[in-house]
Enzyme design. Structure first.
Site, PDB file in Angstrom:
ATOM      1  N   VAL A  21       0.830  -1.204   0.000  1.00 52.17           N
ATOM      2  CA  VAL A  21       0.000   0.000   0.000  1.00 52.17           C
ATOM      3  C   VAL A  21       0.864   1.253   0.000  1.00 52.17           C
ATOM      4  O   VAL A  21       0.655   2.183  -0.789  1.00 52.17           O
ATOM      5  CB  VAL A  21      -0.958  -0.002   1.202  1.00 52.17           C
ATOM      6  CG1 VAL A  21      -1.732   1.315   1.268  1.00 52.17           C
ATOM      7  CG2 VAL A  21      -1.939  -1.170   1.116  1.00 52.17           C
ATOM      8  N   VAL A 176       9.705   4.398  13.302  1.00 51.38           N
ATOM      9  CA  VAL A 176       9.073   5.656  13.721  1.00 51.38           C
ATOM     10  C   VAL A 176       8.752   5.560  15.207  1.00 51.38           C
ATOM     11  O   VAL A 176       8.098   4.618  15.659  1.00 51.38           O
ATOM     12  CB  VAL A 176       7.803   5.927  12.906  1.00 51.38           C
ATOM     13  CG1 VAL A 176       7.067   7.145  13.450  1.00 51.38           C
ATOM     14  CG2 VAL A 176       8.144   6.127  11.432  1.00 51.38           C
ATOM     15  N   HIS A 227      -4.988 -15.424  10.920  1.00 49.12           N
ATOM     16  CA  HIS A 227      -5.624 -16.571  10.293  1.00 49.12           C
ATOM     17  C   HIS A 227      -4.517 -17.554   9.900  1.00 49.12           C
ATOM     18  O   HIS A 227      -3.319 -17.228   9.968  1.00 49.12           O
ATOM     19  CB  HIS A 227      -6.476 -16.156   9.091  1.00 49.12           C
ATOM     20  CG  HIS A 227      -5.745 -16.108   7.784  1.00 49.12           C
ATOM     21  ND1 HIS A 227      -4.615 -15.342   7.583  1.00 49.12           N
ATOM     22  CD2 HIS A 227      -5.984 -16.732   6.611  1.00 49.12           C
ATOM     23  CE1 HIS A 227      -4.193 -15.501   6.346  1.00 49.12           C
ATOM     24  NE2 HIS A 227      -4.999 -16.342   5.724  1.00 49.12           N
ATOM     25  N   TYR A 258      -9.624 -21.307   1.738  1.00 41.40           N
ATOM     26  CA  TYR A 258      -9.191 -21.053   0.364  1.00 41.40           C
ATOM     27  C   TYR A 258      -7.961 -21.905   0.081  1.00 41.40           C
ATOM     28  O   TYR A 258      -7.289 -22.399   1.002  1.00 41.40           O
ATOM     29  CB  TYR A 258      -8.910 -19.566   0.120  1.00 41.40           C
ATOM     30  CG  TYR A 258      -7.774 -18.977   0.930  1.00 41.40           C
ATOM     31  CD1 TYR A 258      -6.450 -19.068   0.496  1.00 41.40           C
ATOM     32  CD2 TYR A 258      -8.021 -18.298   2.124  1.00 41.40           C
ATOM     33  CE1 TYR A 258      -5.411 -18.524   1.223  1.00 41.40           C
ATOM     34  CE2 TYR A 258      -6.995 -17.747   2.870  1.00 41.40           C
ATOM     35  CZ  TYR A 258      -5.686 -17.864   2.411  1.00 41.40           C
ATOM     36  OH  TYR A 258      -4.655 -17.329   3.155  1.00 41.40           O
ATOM     37  N   THR A 371      -5.265  -7.633  -2.164  1.00 42.92           N
ATOM     38  CA  THR A 371      -6.269  -7.635  -3.238  1.00 42.92           C
ATOM     39  C   THR A 371      -6.586  -6.230  -3.735  1.00 42.92           C
ATOM     40  O   THR A 371      -6.767  -6.003  -4.927  1.00 42.92           O
ATOM     41  CB  THR A 371      -7.566  -8.305  -2.746  1.00 42.92           C
ATOM     42  OG1 THR A 371      -7.250  -9.573  -2.192  1.00 42.92           O
ATOM     43  CG2 THR A 371      -8.567  -8.465  -3.866  1.00 42.92           C
ATOM     44  N   ASP A 561     -26.725  15.325  -0.638  1.00 41.84           N
ATOM     45  CA  ASP A 561     -27.877  16.131  -1.032  1.00 41.84           C
ATOM     46  C   ASP A 561     -28.599  16.474   0.261  1.00 41.84           C
ATOM     47  O   ASP A 561     -28.858  15.620   1.087  1.00 41.84           O
ATOM     48  CB  ASP A 561     -28.769  15.431  -2.052  1.00 41.84           C
ATOM     49  CG  ASP A 561     -29.464  14.203  -1.522  1.00 41.84           C
ATOM     50  OD1 ASP A 561     -28.846  13.452  -0.739  1.00 41.84           O
ATOM     51  OD2 ASP A 561     -30.627  13.975  -1.888  1.00 41.84           O
ATOM     52  N   GLU A 664     -42.157  17.438   8.881  1.00 43.12           N
ATOM     53  CA  GLU A 664     -41.161  16.905   9.795  1.00 43.12           C
ATOM     54  C   GLU A 664     -41.096  17.839  10.995  1.00 43.12           C
ATOM     55  O   GLU A 664     -41.050  19.065  10.830  1.00 43.12           O
ATOM     56  CB  GLU A 664     -39.783  16.801   9.132  1.00 43.12           C
ATOM     57  CG  GLU A 664     -39.726  15.790   7.994  1.00 43.12           C
ATOM     58  CD  GLU A 664     -38.374  15.757   7.298  1.00 43.12           C
ATOM     59  OE1 GLU A 664     -37.432  16.438   7.790  1.00 43.12           O
ATOM     60  OE2 GLU A 664     -38.239  15.072   6.274  1.00 43.12           O
ATOM     61  N   LEU A 665     -41.094  17.247  12.185  1.00 40.72           N
ATOM     62  CA  LEU A 665     -41.060  18.036  13.420  1.00 40.72           C
ATOM     63  C   LEU A 665     -39.833  17.642  14.230  1.00 40.72           C
ATOM     64  O   LEU A 665     -39.634  16.463  14.539  1.00 40.72           O
ATOM     65  CB  LEU A 665     -42.325  17.803  14.255  1.00 40.72           C
ATOM     66  CG  LEU A 665     -43.664  18.147  13.602  1.00 40.72           C
ATOM     67  CD1 LEU A 665     -44.269  16.903  12.948  1.00 40.72           C
ATOM     68  CD2 LEU A 665     -44.641  18.704  14.651  1.00 40.72           C
TER      69      LEU A 665
END
Length: 838
Positions: A21, A176, A227, A258, A371, A561, A664-665
């Site tokens: 990554v 670090v 795992h 797997y 992946t 929205d 709506e309240l």
């Protein structure tokens, strides 16, 4: 490549973590032209000792949602280009009938998200490709020829080499020790070899992520979990194999297993055991690793009891027995090696991406598997360099992975470990979308909760809120309302009370808990200027008026929205949805607010409750309770008023997400119980019905109202999403330039309603919309339900503009069957708004 003892004193960008990554982010930042980038890792380059070093690297591209699928596909293409990928195909087998039906849906979902070569195989066809399996124990398989194995360490090195050629520096064996923060900004990275001053820092540290959160007092909801992976000795069916991987990868998800080939040997990965959680602080250091004979910090000693004994709470077979049942020759094999390898889970199983709100310049890219690693690095690089997340240069919706999606309780150890363990336990299991978590529940309850529970509410977890979906007591009204049956999978966890409530709100009146809606209060002399600069519509209206608007990023993608009520000259409330809307949308507004004290932004997600009263009898129910005149002339549509409902102070909005007459309240939370009692009592003579969010969702679809996060996301602009009417280009706002370009160039896709031709038919989201008789996907279903008022199944989908004309015949593929359907005009219900405005 830099590995010397001297590290630079400063850098524009420091990336912590040189796994796949971190290397992907560095490579893509360099490709985008960013200079002065430094990558550090505590381990040796590039077999650094993190999850990248031991990961099996299986890339099954079809993920649980579009984001994960797109990132996986990008990763495959990138690593293939780097010659670090073995394309061998991948097969997921079905042990049960439920799994077989699921694989049909999964193939269709893959097709929707761009996996065009997926196919369903018979048991014999699976055995043709993987001869060592016993085809008699499976029902078939889902095969994607372009799946394969990523060589993660090689890919990391290859990306680093290209990044180095563009000026990026890499330093291994550099630990670090702290992150320096000053004045709310990241200043430096402290290491055991000195300090590196930095303008930006990206943490790609995966299982160590929470430790870095501790350094800067930021909650990182992530838990490492181990795992198992074992490799057998030679299997007779693999004798004579000339390559490491010649067969497709194999997943047996019904037993959480797997498999992949290692030449003449066979590897087994197992999640078929109890969750083996690891505190990040307890990850082994060098001395412990040496004592145990372990190669990497991300490894734990192999625990044979978790392979040979049944410790998984949901399985009846041990991992060993399940593996041998599918691959009988494993029964006679010896296992040459075994590890417990760590990776990590968040409470919702998604990655953690994006910038920290509290600390400028601090970024995260965590909880990412090999992946999706290449794609995740691409997204975060675009985000850092361009200010907008993109994948391969295109708009992408990272909302489900955004670090700010987490609610306050997610920082607790109990919550993160409990939900993380559940994610591990269920990673390969067949979980229905309506299936709700059992642990860490009841955290956030509206003041109506006890009454709702008495009425038989079916509660869903939404950002920790207990949100009613329907009420069992309404099933008694099935004698009055006809509700069609649903097919097996769509019927599970569902109640016909949903259909009852939908129809009841259309011909009488319903009351719905709106507490999870978030009110963001924006006040001060600069409030109008702030909102004008963020929202696509003109909100500089008279106090008491309401505006509907989109909030966009610089690419014009819809971040939200919202409904905006101007309550005074210097006071607005911006209403957005529940779940992660409270944190994501309020953050965007806060980050754009001036720091001169002219604006205050307050998120009212806990101190405000709400009830929607919708339906033909709404005015009759409320008129005897409130002090204000509710006539259409005195209280017109899309206006707001602060008043009293008997002794309860309320803010009333004249609008209705159900598409009916209604209000709506909203009231302070402590008044909530009384608010419910008064409305319920007054509504009794008018046949008032408590309704859940399932009915509100289906009624809103009939009316053509959008639902952010499903059919409106940052992947689409307002014109594509069909809300261009809420764009006022006479105002200046974030994303305006992109929308001007979109209007000038035109759009090539748009969101349209589709109805299924067969009465009672219904499909689900994520399924492809096809040309009749054709195999190419025109688009896919973003939102689906049954329209009980129009008596037809509804699906919304983004289609090419040439295929979006009303009357266009299409087909929707669902569970390997094709359903005839037709594109329609919207709204499907009450197009003249006669029921809404009266």
């Amino acid at each position: 490549m830099s590995t010397g003892t001297t590290i630079p004193d400063s850098a524009g960008t420091v990336i912590v973590g040189a796994g796949c990554v971190g290397c992907s982010a560095a490579y893509h930042l360099a490709a985008l032209g960013r200079e002065d980038v430094v990558v550090v890792d505590q381990g040796p380059l590039f077999e650094t000792g993190g999850s990248t070093s031991h990961a099996p690297g299986l890339v099954f591209q079809t993920g649980g949602n579009k984001l994960m699928t797109r990132m996986a596909s990008y990763t495959r293409e990138l690593y293939e280009d780097l010659e670090s990928f073995r394309t061998c195909g991948g097969i997921e087998v079905a042990y049960t009938e439920d799994r077989w039906e699921f694989l049909k849906r999964k193939r269709e979902r893959g097709q929707s998200y761009g996996i065009e070569d997926g196919e369903l195989l018979s048991p014999a066809e699976v055995a043709d490709r993987v001869p060592q399996i016993d085809e008699s124990v499976i029902r078939g398989g889902y095969y994607v020829p372009t799946d394969g194995k990523a060589h993660a360490v090689d890919a990391s090195a290859a990306m680093a080499e290209r990044a180095r050629a563009a000026g990026v520096e890499f330093y291994g064996e550099t630990t670090v020790t702290d992150l320096a923060v000053e004045g709310g900004e990241i200043r430096a990275v402290d290491t055991d070899r000195g300090r590196i001053a930095a303008d930006e820092v990206l943490l790609a540290t995966n299982i160590w992520g929470p430790l870095f959160g501790d350094m800067v007092d930021i909650d990182v909801p992530l838990v490492p979990c181990a795992h198992q992976y074992l490799v057998s000795d030679d299997l007779p069916e693999l004798a004579g194999a000339s390559g490491e991987i010649e067969q497709p990868l194999l997943r047996h998800q019904d037993r959480s297993l797997y498999f992949r080939q290692h030449g003449e040997r066979y590897g087994i990965g197992s999640y078929n055991h109890e969750p083996l959680l690891v505190d990040p602080a307890d990850i082994y250091g060098p001395d412990k690793l040496e004592d145990l004979g372990l190669e990497y910090p991300s490894l734990r000693e192999f625990t044979s009891e978790h392979f040979y004994e049944n410790t998984h709470p949901d399985h009846e077979q041990t991992a060993y027995d399940a593996a041998c049942e599918l691959v009988p020759s494993l029964r006679d094999a010896e296992f040459e090696s075994g590890i417990n390898g760590m990776f990590c889970f968040t409470p919702d199983g998604m990655p953690i991406l994006g910038p920290t709100e509290e600390i400028d310049g601090l970024w995260w890219a965590l909880a990412i598997w090999v992946t999706q690693s290449g794609g995740a690095g691409n997204i975060v690089a675009h985000w850092m360099e361009d200010g907008v997340p993109r994948l391969d240069g295109e708009r992408v919706d990272p909302t489900g992975a955004h670090i700010s999606r987490f609610q306050p309780h997610a920082g607790s150890r109990e919550y993160t470990q409990g939900r993380g363990a559940q994610q591990y336990q269920e990673v390969y299991q067949l979980i229905h979308p309506r299936e709700q978590p059992e642990g860490q529940r009841g955290l956030r309850r509206s003041p109506f909760y006890r009454r709702q529970d008495e009425l038989g509410a079916e509660f869903y977890d939404s950002g920790g809120w207990e949100t009613p979906q329907w009420y069992e007591t309404n099933e008694a009204l099935l004698e009055e309302y006809d509700v069609p049956d649903r097919p097996d999978w769509l019927e599970r966890g569902w109640s016909k009370a949903h259909g009852v409530e939908h129809q009841a709100v259309r011909d009488r009146v319903g009351m719905v808990d709106m507490t999870t809606y978030t009110g963001i209060e924006v006040t001060g002399e600069g409030a109008t200027d702030l909102l004008q600069g963020l929202l696509t519509n003109d909100v500089d209206v008279s106090p008491g008026r309401i505006r509907y608007a989109a909030m966009c990023n610089e690419d014009g993608g819809v971040l939200a929205d919202v409904t905006v009520a101007r309550l005074a000259e210097d006071r607005y409330t911006v209403f957005t949805g529940g779940g992660n809307s409270a944190t994501l949308h309020s953050r965007w507004i806060r980050e754009h607010a001036p720091d001169d004290g002219s604006v205050s932004v307050r998120t009212r997600d806990s101190d405000m409750c709400g009830i929607g009263v919708f339906g033909p009898e709404a005015r009759n129910v409320l008129s005897s309770l409130v002090e204000t005149d509710l006539s259409n002339d005195a209280f017109p549509f899309y206006t707001a008023e602060e008043t009293y409902l008997e002794g309860v102070p309320v803010t009333m909005l004249r609008l209705s997400y159900a598409g009916e007459l209604g209000w709506e309240l909203y009231a302070p939370t402590e008044y909530g119980a009384r608010l419910w009692e008064l409305i319920e009592d007054a509504g009794e003579e008018h046949g008032i019905v408590p309704i859940g969010w399932a009915a509100l969702d289906s009624t809103s679809m009939e009316k053509g109202y959008r639902l952010w996060g499903t059919d409106v996301t940052p992947e689409y602009d307002p014109y594509e999403a069909g809300i261009g009417f809420a764009v006022d280009l006479e105002t200046d706002f974030v994303g305006k330039d992109a929308l001007l370009e979109a209007r000038e160039n035109g759009i090539d896709r748009e969101l349209v309603p589709i109805t299924l031709d067969e009465r009672g038919a219904i499909v689900d989201t994520g399924h492809p919309v096809l040309e009749p008789g054709g195999d190419d996907a025109l688009g896919y279903v973003t939102r689906a339900d049954y329209g009980y008022s129009i008596d037809a199944g509804i699906a919304y989908a983004y289609l090419p503009t040439n295929d979006a004309e009303p009357g266009r015949e299409v087909e929707i593929s669902y569970e390997n069957e094709r359903h005839a359907a037709t594109v329609r005009d919207e709204p499907l219900f009450d197009p003249d708004r006669e029921k809404l405005i009266r």
